[in-house]
Design a protein around this motif. Structure first.
Motif, PDB file in Angstrom:
ATOM      1  N   GLN A 123     -33.456  -8.728  16.943  1.00 35.86           N
ATOM      2  CA  GLN A 123     -32.129  -8.408  17.825  1.00 35.86           C
ATOM      3  C   GLN A 123     -31.548  -6.898  17.375  1.00 35.86           C
ATOM      4  OE1 GLN A 123     -29.563 -11.720  17.806  1.00 35.86           O
ATOM      5  NE2 GLN A 123     -30.800 -13.088  18.891  1.00 35.86           N
ATOM      6  N   GLU A 124     -31.549  -6.977  16.021  1.00 35.03           N
ATOM      7  CA  GLU A 124     -31.013  -5.660  15.581  1.00 35.03           C
ATOM      8  C   GLU A 124     -31.629  -4.564  16.044  1.00 35.03           C
ATOM      9  OE1 GLU A 124     -29.725  -3.609  11.229  1.00 35.03           O
ATOM     10  OE2 GLU A 124     -30.871  -5.518  11.275  1.00 35.03           O
ATOM     11  N   THR A 125     -33.002  -4.417  16.147  1.00 37.40           N
ATOM     12  CA  THR A 125     -33.770  -3.441  16.753  1.00 37.40           C
ATOM     13  C   THR A 125     -33.769  -3.360  17.950  1.00 37.40           C
ATOM     14  OG1 THR A 125     -35.721  -3.988  15.136  1.00 37.40           O
ATOM     15  CG2 THR A 125     -36.203  -2.820  16.942  1.00 37.40           C
ATOM     16  N   LYS A 155     -31.948   0.317  19.717  1.00 39.09           N
ATOM     17  CA  LYS A 155     -32.633   0.993  20.753  1.00 39.09           C
ATOM     18  C   LYS A 155     -31.722   1.320  21.866  1.00 39.09           C
ATOM     19  CE  LYS A 155     -37.476  -0.541  20.044  1.00 39.09           C
ATOM     20  NZ  LYS A 155     -38.577  -1.301  20.633  1.00 39.09           N
ATOM     21  N   VAL A 156     -31.027   0.257  22.159  1.00 37.73           N
ATOM     22  CA  VAL A 156     -29.954   0.395  23.143  1.00 37.73           C
ATOM     23  C   VAL A 156     -28.930   1.553  23.013  1.00 37.73           C
ATOM     24  CG1 VAL A 156     -27.891  -0.850  24.438  1.00 37.73           C
ATOM     25  CG2 VAL A 156     -30.175  -2.064  24.178  1.00 37.73           C
ATOM     26  N   VAL A 157     -28.409   1.773  21.438  1.00 47.59           N
ATOM     27  CA  VAL A 157     -27.488   2.505  21.127  1.00 47.59           C
ATOM     28  C   VAL A 157     -28.206   3.974  21.360  1.00 47.59           C
ATOM     29  CG1 VAL A 157     -26.186   3.251  19.131  1.00 47.59           C
ATOM     30  CG2 VAL A 157     -26.155   1.031  19.499  1.00 47.59           C
ATOM     31  N   ASP A 158     -29.391   4.004  20.881  1.00 48.83           N
ATOM     32  CA  ASP A 158     -29.870   5.299  20.918  1.00 48.83           C
ATOM     33  C   ASP A 158     -30.089   5.572  22.505  1.00 48.83           C
ATOM     34  OD1 ASP A 158     -30.326   5.551  18.233  1.00 48.83           O
ATOM     35  OD2 ASP A 158     -32.438   4.489  18.220  1.00 48.83           O
ATOM     36  N   ALA A 159     -30.439   4.907  23.326  1.00 48.91           N
ATOM     37  CA  ALA A 159     -30.726   5.278  24.759  1.00 48.91           C
ATOM     38  C   ALA A 159     -29.196   5.497  25.277  1.00 48.91           C
ATOM     39  CB  ALA A 159     -31.091   3.834  25.506  1.00 48.91           C
TER      40      ALA A 159
END
Length: 258
Positions: free
Chosen positions: A26-28, A32-36
Motif C-alpha cells: 500500500q505504501e508503494t 507512486k500516486v504522490v510521484d504521479a
C-alpha cells in the motif's frame, strides 16, 4: 485441537509477515500516486508558464496592434489634410495660369498708359512754374528711357511713373531754396531761388540788390522792390532750415487761371 506454543508463535509470525507485506504494498502504491501527482503538478506549472508566456506575447502583439492602428489613423488624417492642400494648390495653379494669360493683356494696356502719363507729366512741367528745370526734365527723360528697357518689369516702370507724379505733387506743399544762374538785365547772375509751393517763385542776387518774382500769367520774371528784401532773406533761411518757421511776406504772382 490445541496448538503448541511453538505452532502458535509460528502462526503469529506468519500473520505479521503477511500484514507487513500488505502495508508495504500500500505504501508503494501511495508513493507512486504522490510521484504521479508531483509530475502532474510540474506539468501543470510548465503548462501555466507556457500559457503565461503566450498571454504576454498576445498582450504585446495587441498593444503593438493598437499602436499601429493609432499611427494609421493619424496618417489617414494627415493624408486627408495633404490632399486638401494639394487640391487647393492645384486650384491656385489654375488661377495663376489664368492670371499669367491676363498679364500679357494687362502689359499691352499698361505700357501705352504709362507713355501717355509721361507725356502728360512733360506737358505739365512745361506749363508749370519753371523751378528746378534741369532736375525735372532729367526725371522725365529717365522715365522715357526706362519705358523702353526690356530688363525692367512693368511693375517697376509703373512705380517710377507714379513716384514722379508724387514728387510733382509734393512740390506744391513744400518750401525750397537752391542756387542757380539767372539772366538779369542781359547779365547772367549767380542767384538764390526760393520756391514756396507753387504760389511764389522768386530769386535774389547774392548781394541782395536785385530780386524778381515769376509771373505765371505772362510767363516772365517781374522785378521786385527793396521792400521784400528782408522777408525773402528770412524765407531763404527758413527754407534752408537755418531759422524756425515764421510768418513771412512774399509776393504771390497771379496765375493765368485767375
Amino acid at each position: 485441537m490445541k496448538l503448541s506454543k511453538l505452532a502458535q508463535a509460528s502462526v503469529l509470525l506468519g500473520a505479521a509477515t503477511l500484514s507487513f507485506s500488505g502495508f508495504s504494498a500500500q505504501e508503494t502504491k501511495v508513493e507512486k500516486v504522490v510521484d504521479a501527482g508531483e509530475k502532474i503538478t510540474q506539468s501543470a506549472n510548465q503548462s501555466q508558464q507556457r500559457v503565461d508566456r503566450i498571454s504576454d506575447q498576445i498582450q504585446s502583439k495587441l498593444q503593438q496592434f493598437k499602436t499601429v492602428n493609432k499611427e494609421i489613423d493619424g496618417l489617414n488624417v494627415y493624408n486627408k489634410q495633404m490632399q486638401t492642400q494639394i487640391d487647393n494648390q492645384l486650384k491656385e495653379l489654375q488661377q495663376l495660369a489664368v492670371s499669367m494669360e491676363q498679364v500679357s493683356v494687362i502689359e499691352r494696356q499698361v505700357s501705352p498708359l504709362m507713355a501717355r502719363m509721361i507725356d502728360t507729366l512733360a506737358q505739365f512741367v512745361e506749363l508749370d512754374v519753371p523751378f528746378l528745370p534741369q532736375e525735372r526734365s532729367q526725371r522725365i527723360a529717365h522715365l522715357r528711357k526706362t519705358l523702353e528697357r526690356a530688363d525692367v518689369s512693368v511693375a517697376e516702370k509703373f512705380r517710377q511713373v507714379l513716384e514722379a507724379y508724387q514728387v510733382e505733387v509734393d512740390y506744391g506743399r513744400t518750401i525750397e531754396a537752391y542756387t542757380g544762374l539767372q539772366q538779369v538785365n542781359g547779365q547772367e547772375l549767380d542767384v538764390d531761388f526760393l520756391r514756396i509751393g507753387r504760389v511764389s517763385f522768386v530769386y535774389r542776387s547774392r548781394d541782395g540788390q536785385q530780386m524778381g518774382v515769376w509771373d505765371q500769367a505772362s510767363k516772365s520774371w517781374q522785378e521786385l522792390g527793396a521792400e521784400y528784401r528782408v522777408d525773402i532773406t528770412k524765407a531763404l533761411r527758413i527754407a534752408r532750415k537755418q531759422l524756425t518757421p515764421d510768418l513771412i511776406v512774399v509776393p504771390v504772382a497771379q496765375n493765368s487761371a485767375e
